[in-house]
Scaffold this motif. Structure first.
Motif, PDB file in Angstrom:
ATOM      1  N   UNK A 153       0.830  -1.206   0.000  1.00  0.00           N
ATOM      2  CA  UNK A 153       0.000   0.000   0.000  1.00  0.00           C
ATOM      3  C   UNK A 153       0.866   1.259   0.000  1.00  0.00           C
ATOM      4  N   UNK A 154       1.895   1.280   0.794  1.00  0.00           N
ATOM      5  CA  UNK A 154       2.788   2.439   0.857  1.00  0.00           C
ATOM      6  C   UNK A 154       3.507   2.640  -0.473  1.00  0.00           C
ATOM      7  N   UNK A 155       3.954   1.567  -1.096  1.00  0.00           N
ATOM      8  CA  UNK A 155       4.657   1.674  -2.383  1.00  0.00           C
ATOM      9  C   UNK A 155       3.711   2.201  -3.472  1.00  0.00           C
ATOM     10  N   UNK A 156       2.464   1.745  -3.463  1.00  0.00           N
ATOM     11  CA  UNK A 156       1.486   2.234  -4.438  1.00  0.00           C
ATOM     12  C   UNK A 156       1.209   3.720  -4.196  1.00  0.00           C
ATOM     13  N   UNK A 157       1.096   4.131  -2.959  1.00  0.00           N
ATOM     14  CA  UNK A 157       0.876   5.543  -2.634  1.00  0.00           C
ATOM     15  C   UNK A 157       2.029   6.421  -3.108  1.00  0.00           C
ATOM     16  N   UNK A 158       3.254   5.954  -2.874  1.00  0.00           N
ATOM     17  CA  UNK A 158       4.437   6.708  -3.318  1.00  0.00           C
ATOM     18  C   UNK A 158       4.452   6.803  -4.846  1.00  0.00           C
TER      19      UNK A 158
ATOM     20  N   UNK B 159       4.396  10.198  -6.999  1.00  0.00           N
ATOM     21  CA  UNK B 159       5.492  10.464  -7.933  1.00  0.00           C
ATOM     22  C   UNK B 159       4.955  10.777  -9.332  1.00  0.00           C
ATOM     23  N   UNK B 160       3.945  10.053  -9.790  1.00  0.00           N
ATOM     24  CA  UNK B 160       3.350  10.322 -11.098  1.00  0.00           C
ATOM     25  C   UNK B 160       2.715  11.719 -11.109  1.00  0.00           C
ATOM     26  N   UNK B 161       2.039  12.075 -10.033  1.00  0.00           N
ATOM     27  CA  UNK B 161       1.434  13.402  -9.935  1.00  0.00           C
ATOM     28  C   UNK B 161       2.474  14.509  -9.960  1.00  0.00           C
ATOM     29  N   UNK B 162       3.566  14.324  -9.242  1.00  0.00           N
ATOM     30  CA  UNK B 162       4.636  15.334  -9.230  1.00  0.00           C
ATOM     31  C   UNK B 162       5.320  15.442 -10.590  1.00  0.00           C
ATOM     32  N   UNK B 163       5.492  14.318 -11.272  1.00  0.00           N
ATOM     33  CA  UNK B 163       6.095  14.351 -12.614  1.00  0.00           C
ATOM     34  C   UNK B 163       5.190  15.119 -13.574  1.00  0.00           C
ATOM     35  N   UNK B 164       3.884  14.921 -13.473  1.00  0.00           N
ATOM     36  CA  UNK B 164       2.943  15.653 -14.327  1.00  0.00           C
ATOM     37  C   UNK B 164       2.997  17.153 -14.023  1.00  0.00           C
ATOM     38  N   UNK B 165       3.077  17.522 -12.766  1.00  0.00           N
ATOM     39  CA  UNK B 165       3.186  18.938 -12.393  1.00  0.00           C
ATOM     40  C   UNK B 165       4.486  19.550 -12.902  1.00  0.00           C
ATOM     41  N   UNK B 166       5.582  18.804 -12.822  1.00  0.00           N
ATOM     42  CA  UNK B 166       6.862  19.309 -13.317  1.00  0.00           C
ATOM     43  C   UNK B 166       6.803  19.535 -14.828  1.00  0.00           C
TER      44      UNK B 166
END
Length: 147
Positions: A20-25, A29-36
């Motif tokens: 669960x923690x790995x899926x959350x991370x 990470x995908x969200x931050x990459x999209x924002x970048x």
């Protein structure tokens, strides 16, 4: 019996918290990459708009120079066009970007519809630059002459 079943259930669930923690991370990470990527694209658009604004300012200055011939002869327009296109006057460098300027006009009258009135001449100023692909801005106006 019930207690053994609960212990067995807990034993089988021990690795799920880590998954669960790995899926959350991964989702974060995908969200931050999209924002970048969005931020980078926005900066590029802002820089491109700034360069286009500078090209408009350059073209406007040259159009105003041509409008100084308003009410004069078409030969005056051609002289100003030649002055703008002369080597040294046809290039402007701002912030490391070179803007090439090409003026045209005063060659052919658009005529007039009113006897005794001045004739109209079309004048154009074209500005080219690379950002990183070639860009072109074309401004045009009409100038009234006495001939």
């Amino acid at each position: 019996m019930k207690i053994n079943g609960i212990k067995q259930f807990r034993k089988n669930k021990q690795g799920f918290l880590l998954v669960d923690a790995m899926i959350g991370v991964l989702v974060v990470a995908i969200g931050l990459a999209a924002l970048a990527a969005l931020y980078t694209y926005g900066i590029g658009v802002m820089v491109s708009a700034d360069r286009q604004e500078k090209a408009v300012q350059i073209a406007s200055e040259k159009i105003e120079l041509l409008k100084a011939a308003d009410g004069h002869s078409s030969s005056d327009i051609r002289e100003i066009v030649e002055y703008i296109n002369k080597e040294g006057n046809n290039t402007v460098t701002q912030d490391g970007i070179e803007y090439q300027i090409n003026a045209r006009g005063g060659d052919g009258s658009l005529g007039n519809n009113y006897p005794g009135e001045s004739e109209l001449y079309l004048v154009r100023v074209e500005v080219k630059w690379t950002d990183p692909k070639p860009q072109v801005l074309d401004l045009q106006t009409y100038i009234r002459t006495k001939d």
